[in-house]
Design an enzyme around this catalytic site. Structure first.
Site, PDB file in Angstrom:
ATOM      1  N   ARG A  68      73.696 -11.927  -2.076  1.00 46.55           N
ATOM      2  CA  ARG A  68      75.008 -12.179  -1.697  1.00 46.55           C
ATOM      3  C   ARG A  68      74.963 -12.518  -0.261  1.00 46.55           C
ATOM      4  O   ARG A  68      74.005 -11.884   0.540  1.00 46.55           O
ATOM      5  CB  ARG A  68      75.890 -11.090  -1.908  1.00 46.55           C
ATOM      6  CG  ARG A  68      76.330 -10.806  -3.295  1.00 46.55           C
ATOM      7  CD  ARG A  68      77.279  -9.526  -3.182  1.00 46.55           C
ATOM      8  NE  ARG A  68      77.133  -8.787  -4.701  1.00 46.55           N
ATOM      9  CZ  ARG A  68      78.039  -9.299  -5.629  1.00 46.55           C
ATOM     10  NH1 ARG A  68      78.994 -10.131  -5.344  1.00 46.55           N
ATOM     11  NH2 ARG A  68      78.093  -8.600  -6.843  1.00 46.55           N
ATOM     12  N   GLY A 117      84.364 -16.364  -0.119  1.00 43.57           N
ATOM     13  CA  GLY A 117      83.973 -17.514  -0.932  1.00 43.57           C
ATOM     14  C   GLY A 117      83.503 -18.621  -0.607  1.00 43.57           C
ATOM     15  O   GLY A 117      83.233 -19.710  -1.110  1.00 43.57           O
ATOM     16  N   MET A 141      80.391 -19.009   1.112  1.00 42.38           N
ATOM     17  CA  MET A 141      79.089 -19.303   0.919  1.00 42.38           C
ATOM     18  C   MET A 141      78.552 -18.478  -0.356  1.00 42.38           C
ATOM     19  O   MET A 141      79.423 -18.398  -1.189  1.00 42.38           O
ATOM     20  CB  MET A 141      78.419 -18.347   2.088  1.00 42.38           C
ATOM     21  CG  MET A 141      78.452 -18.984   3.590  1.00 42.38           C
ATOM     22  SD  MET A 141      77.715 -18.001   4.677  1.00 42.38           S
ATOM     23  CE  MET A 141      78.878 -16.397   4.910  1.00 42.38           C
ATOM     24  N   ARG A 143      85.482  -2.762   3.324  1.00 46.21           N
ATOM     25  CA  ARG A 143      85.575  -3.370   4.585  1.00 46.21           C
ATOM     26  C   ARG A 143      87.435  -2.974   5.271  1.00 46.21           C
ATOM     27  O   ARG A 143      88.029  -2.681   4.127  1.00 46.21           O
ATOM     28  CB  ARG A 143      85.341  -4.947   4.733  1.00 46.21           C
ATOM     29  CG  ARG A 143      86.637  -5.508   3.849  1.00 46.21           C
ATOM     30  CD  ARG A 143      86.310  -7.101   3.701  1.00 46.21           C
ATOM     31  NE  ARG A 143      87.302  -7.832   2.961  1.00 46.21           N
ATOM     32  CZ  ARG A 143      87.113  -8.467   2.227  1.00 46.21           C
ATOM     33  NH1 ARG A 143      86.279  -9.503   2.505  1.00 46.21           N
ATOM     34  NH2 ARG A 143      87.868  -9.330   1.296  1.00 46.21           N
ATOM     35  N   HIS A 177      91.526 -15.571  -5.436  1.00 46.56           N
ATOM     36  CA  HIS A 177      91.123 -16.343  -3.862  1.00 46.56           C
ATOM     37  C   HIS A 177      92.314 -16.865  -3.282  1.00 46.56           C
ATOM     38  O   HIS A 177      92.413 -16.694  -2.017  1.00 46.56           O
ATOM     39  CB  HIS A 177      90.324 -17.630  -4.665  1.00 46.56           C
ATOM     40  CG  HIS A 177      89.983 -18.358  -3.885  1.00 46.56           C
ATOM     41  ND1 HIS A 177      90.488 -19.561  -3.277  1.00 46.56           N
ATOM     42  CD2 HIS A 177      88.658 -18.466  -2.605  1.00 46.56           C
ATOM     43  CE1 HIS A 177      89.861 -20.218  -2.310  1.00 46.56           C
ATOM     44  NE2 HIS A 177      88.784 -19.593  -1.941  1.00 46.56           N
ATOM     45  N   SER A 201     101.966 -19.810  41.870  1.00 49.22           N
ATOM     46  CA  SER A 201     102.164 -19.862  40.250  1.00 49.22           C
ATOM     47  C   SER A 201     101.223 -20.978  39.609  1.00 49.22           C
ATOM     48  O   SER A 201     101.454 -22.085  40.078  1.00 49.22           O
ATOM     49  CB  SER A 201     103.772 -19.948  40.139  1.00 49.22           C
ATOM     50  OG  SER A 201     103.535 -20.025  38.811  1.00 49.22           O
ATOM     51  N   CYS A 249     102.530 -20.115  35.025  1.00 50.48           N
ATOM     52  CA  CYS A 249     103.946 -20.618  34.138  1.00 50.48           C
ATOM     53  C   CYS A 249     103.508 -21.761  33.422  1.00 50.48           C
ATOM     54  O   CYS A 249     104.427 -22.550  33.043  1.00 50.48           O
ATOM     55  CB  CYS A 249     104.970 -21.218  35.242  1.00 50.48           C
ATOM     56  SG  CYS A 249     104.582 -22.466  36.275  1.00 50.48           S
TER      57      CYS A 249
HETATM   58  C1  PEP Z   1     102.150 -26.733  34.780  1.00 51.97           C
HETATM   59  O1  PEP Z   1     101.571 -27.953  35.134  1.00 51.97           O
HETATM   60  O2  PEP Z   1     101.440 -26.080  33.939  1.00 51.97           O
HETATM   61  C2  PEP Z   1     103.243 -26.738  34.868  1.00 51.97           C
HETATM   62  C3  PEP Z   1     103.953 -25.534  34.470  1.00 51.97           C
HETATM   63  O3  PEP Z   1     104.108 -27.656  35.156  1.00 51.97           O
HETATM   64  P1  PEP Z   1     104.656 -29.108  34.108  1.00 51.97           P
HETATM   65  O4  PEP Z   1     104.103 -28.517  32.819  1.00 51.97           O
HETATM   66  O5  PEP Z   1     106.235 -29.003  34.077  1.00 51.97           O
HETATM   67  O6  PEP Z   1     103.829 -29.974  34.783  1.00 51.97           O
END
Ligand code: PEP
Ligand code: MG
Length: 898
Positions: free
Chosen positions: A91, A100, A102, A335, A451, A781, A849
């Site tokens: 196996r 399933g 392989m 497992r 499955h 950011s 962000c």
């Molecule tokens: C990014 O560029 O990550 C951002 C948050 O700005 P936007 O997506 O608005 O360009």
């Protein structure tokens, strides 16, 4: 010299990388003293060496034969022994479970001689010949490459000839005849004979399993599950035990808890007088495990005891396969079991309550991905009506789609955006592409361990299986419900995998209980367990995490929701969304303004509207930071489409009319502002530097909103963020303007207004000159959307549709870098900017962000990179909270010692 083979007694569960999941767990059970048929494991390293060179690694065969001798001694029989042959199973077993995907070859060791010996010792000629024909069939197709349909066709023909409804009605003579037919098929198709030497059977079976690592099904599954292609599979070679030796034999699959809901208590399926493969294939319907207590109380009691041992030892839900051979129980596999998201949360909470794991381990065992799944909607109970049929609730959730009856059709329809439900009698690994494409899977046969059920649960797909009341006709492409309703291909149905029901037509969806809890802080009784478990995991994550979690939100409503979901502020308020709708007219006037006066008038009209926006958001987030980003996109995005305008003007001219003067003016502005690559054009901070009055208007609106909220008794905490900065001088110029305007607002309002000014780091140059930029920025950011675009030179809108699927197929990256942060490239820039920014300004606040702020894997990276916060869409805030907690645990090494 490398060592390629390990006896079960020489391995353990911490050796999964080398022995595969199956091999290492068999070794662990052997060490625990559980009844495991003897065997050995050929390592993944041997597989990798074979795949690299095309030949078996040196010394491997010698090791195999040495270990085989040990097994033969333990079993008291030899492979191929004429009077009482030892039979082996071969196996696959990779580090990560690939159910399933392989190959497996059973009954190795039978040939024209030993089949007679097996008939004698087993007391059943039929059993012996049936085993032999199964071996030739499996070996012929898997190892020798013969089309499996040829074998299927000849067995079907023989059944027709004998008037036998199924295989069980073929007798020993029939099966012996089939063996001859199969051998002839192999000879005709390959020019080669089925090998009579058991050693050669074993050798070739092992290599075929190695080879199956690169089979199409396996590659597709790995891509979907993000399993690396270079791990290779181990091969487990083990003495066969037989569940099909009569009514005192059988095979089953069992869980120590319900993998769908997490409820404690043994749970599983049993099939008397059958081999393990028959249970999983869903060919005959199984009985619930509890039935075994009546059929074979002794084996049942031992099974319960072993399962308790395993759960205590693994400290988690275990999933096992077992066989009873003439009243003797054998453990064939265990497992840590796959489970639904709901079960994962419930089990983690309960194991902590039972004292088997700590609260931190409990948190480590759930995931943001699972939480996201629990936040999906379910069917509206008030609107479901009568179901067409019931089946087993195999994988929870609600899905609506057109019924389709084969994998290819599912793929074809899904490719053009249609939601489909794949309906089959049962699924096989060949249905995998269709299962991936479908919203849900519905089968008429098979238990919760079939499955269809196992694969769907692993994928988080809705699944109802074993809906026996349905008569599924694949040829006619329809199914018939008990009330006579015929559902043809293309008809929309709704499938509820949480309760196991199928409804006609589209059923409306409602929010999940977890979502209701997050929205309101109150659960509902029906789902109290899962909701309570989620609440506890989030609370623990909040206690241990170091990263703050903020939200990306541009409206007071979104801000309020984000706050309910636990956001600790807004990390990105995109102001461009405030320039749309009715206000577009004012923006247009600002852009078209021929004089300073006209521009000032347009800006002055926008000012109070912006102030109102900011005031609402600051109120919703009172006391928490709100990072407001100055306008970012190119201005022509606020003007009508160039082609549309040109067509409007041309149409007016064709009619003999005079085109509207405004349209002509707009078109000329649009033409003037047209950019070949707007992503890299006049946008971000560049706008602020060249469009007079724009920064001042936005900053004034922010400042006045802060003053207004302060006077109203609030605690507004606005932060001003400048987008797309590439050089510190850009930031310095804007910053001076910000300070000047805020000074004016303070003087005019009598409220001292000051806001931290920071920048996005979303260009490689900004990351590489972060030391200088930090001199002018109070916070950074990371805009990882743009940073990914500009680091890779990918224009997101173009590349994702154009060629990302080819890149994913070819393994350039396992997942889109827009989804999960590219640690090596973009991540490196983040690390440089963090180090250099903090070198200049030790108290620099740093967040992210971009979309990655809510992606589980990326959250772990940002934690490790030393960021202060992640910011993501409100719906991902709970996911980010959970993952930030789990990331902190990784650092303190609350390793999961399973
Ligand atoms: C990014 O560029 O990550 C951002 C948050 O700005 P936007 O997506 O608005 O360009
Ligand atoms: Mg950006």
């Amino acid at each position: 010299m490398a060592r390629y083979v390990y006896d079960f007694a020489q391995g353990g569960r911490d050796m999964a990388g080398l022995l595969g999941g199956k091999g290492s767990n068999l070794a662990e059970m052997t060490r625990l003293g559980l009844p495991v048929p003897p065997g050995f494991v050929i390592t993944t390293e041997a597989c990798r060496a074979f795949l690299a060179t095309g030949g078996e690694p040196e010394g491997m065969l010698r090791e195999v034969s040495e270990h085989l001798s040990t097994v033969e001694v333990a079993a008291g029989r030899r492979l191929g022994q004429r009077d009482d042959p030892l039979l082996l199973s071969v196996r696959s077993g990779a580090r990560f479970s690939m159910p399933g995907m392989m190959e497996t070859i059973l009954d190795i060791g039978l040939n024209d001689d030993s089949v007679l010996g097996l008939a004698k010792v087993s007391g059943s000629e039929r059993f012996a010949w049936d085993s032999y024909r199964r071996l030739i069939q499996m070996f012929g197709s898997t190892v020798m490459g013969v089309d499996p349909a040829l074998f299927e066709r000849s067995i079907a023909l023989l059944k027709d000839l004998r008037g036998a409804p199924d295989d069980v009605h073929l007798d020993a003579a029939d099966l012996a005849q089939l063996v001859e037919t199969y051998k002839n098929i192999i000879h005709l198709e390959t020019g080669d004979h089925f090998p009579q030497s058991p050693a050669e059977q074993l050798r070739r079976a092992v290599l075929a399993v190695f080879q199956s690592w690169n089979g199409e099904r396996a590659r597709l599954y790995r891509r979907r599950e993000h399993i690396p292609d270079d791990l290779g599979t181990a091969v487990t070679v083990q003495c066969m035990v037989f569940g099909n030796l009569g009514p005192d034999s059988g095979s089953g699959v069992a869980f120590t808890r319900d993998p769908a809901t997490g409820r404690p208590g043994l749970y599983g399926d049993y099939l008397p007088n059958a081999q393990g493969e028959d249970v999983v294939a869903g060919i005959r319907n199984t009985v619930p495990l509890a039935e075994l207590e009546r059929l074979d109380p002794h084996s049942y009691a031992r099974l319960c005891e072993h399962m308790r041992t395993l759960e205590r030892h693994y400290r988690d839900l275990c999933d096992i396969e077992f066989t009873i051979e003439r009243g003797r129980l054998w453990m064939l596999q265990t497992r840590v079991g796959k489970r639904t998201a709901e079960a994962a949360f419930a089990i983690a909470a309960e194991l902590a309550d039972e004292g088997l794991i700590t609260p931190d381990e409990s948190l480590a065992r759930v995931s943001g991905e699972g939480l996201a799944r629990l936040m999906f909607p379910r069917f509206d109970a008030a609107a479901t009506g009568d179901p067409l049929a019931h089946g087993l609730p195999a994988s929870p959730g609600a899905a609506v789609g057109a019924a389709v009856f084969d994998s290819a059709e599912a793929v074809r329809r899904a490719a053009v955006g249609e939601n489909v439900v794949l309906v089959r009698q049962e699924t096989t690994p060949d249905d995998l592409p269709g299962m991936i494409a479908a919203q849900a899977v519905l089968t008429s046969r098979g238990g919760k361990t079939s499955h269809a059920a196992v694969v769907a649960r692993g994928m988080g797909k809705v699944c109802v299986c074993g809906a026996e009341e349905l008569s599924v006709d694949i040829e006619a492409r329809c199914f018939t419900a008990p009330d006579g309703t015929v559902v043809e291909e293309g008809t929309v149905i709704s499938v509820d995998g949480s309760v196991g029901a199928v409804y006609p037509g589209p059923v409306p969806l409602v929010d999940s209980a977890v979502m209701r809890f997050l929205e309101s802080g109150a659960g509902d009784a029906g789902s109290a367990r899962a909701v309570d478990a989620v609440a506890r995991a989030l609370a623990r994550a909040d206690t241990v995490r170091r990263l703050e979690v903020r939200a990306n939100a541009d409206t007071p409503e979104d801000a309020a929701r984000a706050r309910r979901f636990g956001a600790q502020g807004i990390g990105l308020c995109r102001t461009e969304h405030m320039f749309l709708g009715e206000r577009r007219k004012l923006v247009e006037e600002m852009i078209l303004a021929g004089t300073d006066g006209a521009r000032d008038r347009a800006l002055a009209a926008l000012l109070p509207l912006q102030r109102e926006d900011f005031s609402g958001i600051l109120e919703a987030m009172d006391g928490l930071p709100v990072t407001i980003r100055l306008l970012d996109p190119p201005l022509h995005e606020f003007l009508p489409d160039r082609t549309e305008l040109a067509v409007r003007i041309a149409a007016a001219e064709a009619r003999g009319d005079l085109p509207a003067a405004h349209d002509i003016e707009l078109l000329s502005a649009v033409n003037r502002m047209h950019e070949e690559n707007p992503m890299l054009g006049l946008r971000g901070v560049r706008l602020g530097l060249v469009v007079p009055g724009l920064v001042a208007m936005q900053v004034r609106a922010i400042g006045e909103a802060v003053a207004e909220r302060t006077r109203a008794g609030g605690s507004p905490r606005a932060e001003i963020m400048v987008p797309l900065v590439g050089d510190v001088r850009e930031l310095r110029i804007v910053r001076e303007e910000v300070e000047r305007v805020l000074g004016e607002v303070s003087a005019a309002s009598g409220v001292p207004v000051s806001c931290p000014v920071g920048t996005m780091i979303e260009l490689p140059r900004a990351a590489l000159t972060a030391d200088r930029i930090a001199a002018e920025a109070e916070f950074f950011s990371f805009g990882t959307n743009d940073l990914t675009q500009t680091t890779w030179g990918f224009s997101r809108d173009d590349v994702e549709a154009e060629f990302f699927s080819a890149y994913l197929d070819k393994g350039v990256f396992p997942v889109s870098p827009f989804e999960t942060l590219d640690r090596d490239g973009v991540g490196r820039l983040v690390e440089i900017a963090v180090a250099e920014g903090r070198a200049t300004r030790p108290d620099l606040k740093i967040g992210v962000c971009g979309e990655h702020g809510g992606d589980p894997d990326s959250v772990h990276f940002f934690h490790a990179a030393g960021l202060d916060y992640v910011s993501c869409s409100p719906f991902r805030v709970p996911v980010a909270r959970l993952e930030a907690g789990r990331a902190a645990l990784e650092e303190t090494d609350v390793s999961d010692s399973r």
